[in-house]
Design a protein around this motif. Structure first.
Motif: not given
Lengths: 164, 290
Positions: A51-66, B101-105
Motif C-alpha cells: 500500500c506504499t504511497v508518497l506523502v509529500d515525497g516520502e514513501a509511507v504505508r497508506s494503511c498506517l496513516m489516517l 534496524h527499526v522497521g523499514h525506510f
C-alpha cells in the motif's frame, strides 16, 4: 455514528476536497472514496508494503496513516507515477522489460518505494536496493528481476540527469 | 480490516494536547502511528478518543543546549530524522546503526522517538539506546511537568512510567558523554523483524587501554530493556580485550529472561551473552586504541 472530517489534499497533482470518516486509513480512502484502486492493500498492518504511497515525497504505508492526516498534503499513488501523456516512469519501463512483476500485487508498493529511494540514492549498490525493498513482500518473482529492474532504471535516470 | 470508530482530535499546541488528555478517560495519542495504527486496524485497541499530535507545534526539533550540557530531542522527531542528524550522531554515534534496524525506510519516515519510547516494545531499539545513554524524559500533564530518568521509565512489559493524562514532550541526552567507543548488535531471523535479542554497549577506555566506564544493555531478553550493572562493573579497571569481554558476556547470561512460544529463556540468555560480547568487540574497535 462515525466522526466525519472535511479534508483538502492534492492527489497526483489534482486538488481533492471531500468528507472522510476519521477512522478510514489513507489506503482505504484512496481506493474506496477516490476510486484509485492502483494502491493495493495486503496486510493492513504495515508488514507487506503493497500500500506504499508518497506523502509529500516520502514513501509511507497508506494503511498506517489516517485519511484525515493527509489533509493539506501532496499524495502520489501509482496512478501518478507515469507522465500525463502516458510515458511510463523509468522504473515502470524497467519493470516491464526485466519481468519485475508477475501477479502485480506488490508492484505499486515496489514502484512508489523505489521512486522515493532512487530520488535519495540515485546510484545505489545492489545491496542498497535489496535493503530498500526489504519492507516490500513479493511472493512471485524471488526479487531478482525487481532488483535488476531497479538498477536498470537507476542507470537510465542518471543518464537522463546527465543530459539535462 | 480497519479501526473501530473513535473521536478524532488534532491539537496544534502543547497546552491544547494536555487539556484534551486531562479531559478524556479513554484516549490514545497518535504519534507516528507505526505501532498504534496496526493495533487499531486489528482492533487490538479501540480507544474512544484518538489525539493526533502530528500537528502540535514544538515537538519536532533537535537542538544542542550547551548551557545545560544536553541534546534536546522533541518527542515527534521521526526515526528518519534521527538517523540523519549530525548533532545526534555526535552525542550518540550508535543511533544511525541502531535505528537502521527499526522497521523499514517507509516506516521510519513516520515513526517517532516518542512513539517508540511510549510503546516500549521489549525488543525495540530506541528504548535500549536511550537507556544506555542515561536519557532523561520530560513528561507533562495539564498541571505538572516532571523529569523521568530512562532507568525508571520501563515499569513492566510495555508499560512506561507515564499516566494517561500525561504526554512525553522531550528526550534529553548528555551532549558530551565522553565515551570512546560504542557497539550495537541484534539478532533477528529476517531483516526488519523485531529482534529476538539485541545488545548495546558504551566504553570509555583510557590511553593505556584500561576501561574507565562501561554501559551495557540488552533488549528483547527480559520484559523490558535492561541495563546489566554487574557486567558493567566487571569491565571497569580491566584492559579492553577479549578476557574482560568474555567475563561480561558470562555475567550477561545470568539475566532473568523471557520465555514465549517461539524462544526459550535459556536461548535468550545465550543470545544475550553472545551479543554483549560482539557489541563490546565493536565498541573497543571504535576507540583510538583498539
Amino acid at each position: 455514528m462515525d466522526d466525519i472530517r472535511h479534508i483538502a489534499l492534492t492527489v497526483n497533482g489534482q486538488p481533492v476536497e471531500c468528507d472522510t470518516p476519521v477512522r478510514l486509513h489513507l489506503g482505504d480512502f484512496l481506493r474506496g472514496i477516490l476510486g484509485l484502486t492502483g494502491t493495493h492493500l495486503g496486510c493492513e498492518h504495515g508488514a507487506c508494503g503493497a500500500c506504499t504511497v508518497l506523502v509529500d515525497g516520502e514513501a509511507v504505508r497508506s494503511c498506517l496513516m489516517l485519511a484525515v492526516q493527509a489533509n493539506g498534503r501532496q499524495i502520489t499513488t501509482i496512478e501518478g507515477l507515469a507522465d500525463p501523456d502516458g510515458t511510463l516512469h523509468p522504473l515502470q519501463q524497467a519493470f516491464a522489460e526485466k519481468h519485475g512483476l508477475q501477479c502485480g500485487y506488490c508492484t505499486p508498493g515496489m514502484l512508489t518505494s523505489l521512486a522515493a529511494f532512487l530520488r535519495d540514492t540515485p546510484d545505489p549498490t545492489e545491496t542498497q536496493v535489496r535493503d530498500a525493498i526489504s519492507g516490500n513482500l513479493c511472493r512471485c518473482t524471488g526479487y531478482q528481476p525487481i532488483v535488476e529492474a531497479a538498477l536498470l532504471a537507476a542507470a537510465r535516470m542518471r543518464q537522463t540527469e546527465g543530459v539535462r | 480490516m480497519k479501526s473501530a470508530g473513535f473521536r478524532y482530535h488534532d491539537p496544534q499546541r502543547i497546552d491544547d494536547l494536555l487539556s484534551l488528555l486531562g479531559r478524556f478517560e479513554d484516549a490514545k495519542i497518535l504519534a507516528g502511528g507505526q505501532s498504534l495504527m496496526p493495533m487499531m486496524n486489528m482492533r487490538f485497541v479501540q480507544p474512544e478518543h484518538v489525539i493526533d499530535i502530528n500537528g502540535v507545534q514544538g515537538l519536532d526539533g533537535i537542538h544542542a543546549d550547551a548551557a545545560a550540557g544536553k541534546l534536546r530531542i522533541g518527542a515527534m522527531v521521526r526515526q528518519k530524522t534521527l538517523m540523519q542528524s549530525a548533532a545526534l550522531r555526535a552525542a550518540c554515534p550508535m543511533v544511525p546503526q541502531a535505528v537502521a534496524h527499526v522497521g523499514h525506510f517507509q516506516t521510519r519516515a513516520r515513526g517517532t522517538i516518542g512513539g517508540s519510547l511510549c510503546h516500549l516494545d521489549p525488543a525495540a531499539e530506541l528504548p535500549l539506546v536511550m537507556l544506555l545513554h542515561d536519557a532523561v524524559l520530560t513528561v507533562q500533564s495539564a498541571t505538572e511537568v516532571h523529569q523521568v530518568d530512562m532507568a525508571d521509565w520501563a515499569l513492566a512489559y510495555m508499560l512506561p512510567a507515564i499516566s494517561p493524562d500525561e504526554a512525553l514532550i522531550e528526550v534529553a541526552l548528555p551532549l558530551a558523554p565522553g565515551w570512546t567507543g560504542s557497539g550495537f548488535v541484534e539478532f533477528a531471523r529476517r531483516h526488519g523483524d523485531f529482534a529476538i535479542a539485541s545488545a548495546g554497549c558504551l566504553l570509555d577506555v583510557d590511553d593505556r587501554n584500561i576501561i574507565r566506564r562501561a554501559a551495557i544493555a540488552v533488549g528483547g531478553v527480559a520484559q523490558v530493556p535492561t541495563r546489566l550493572p554487574e557486567a558493567e562493573a566487571l569491565l571497569v579497571g580491566q584492559p579492553a580485550s577479549a578476557p574482560a569481554f568474555a567475563a561480561a558476556s558470562d555475567a550477561a547470561r545470568k539475566i532473568d529472561a523471557l520465555s514465549d512460544a517461539y524462544y526459550t529463556a535459556a536461548y535468550r540468555q545465550r543470545l544475550a551473552g553472545v551479543l554483549v560480547e560482539r557489541a563490546l568487540g565493536q565498541a573497543s574497535k571504535g576507540t583510538d586504541h583498539g
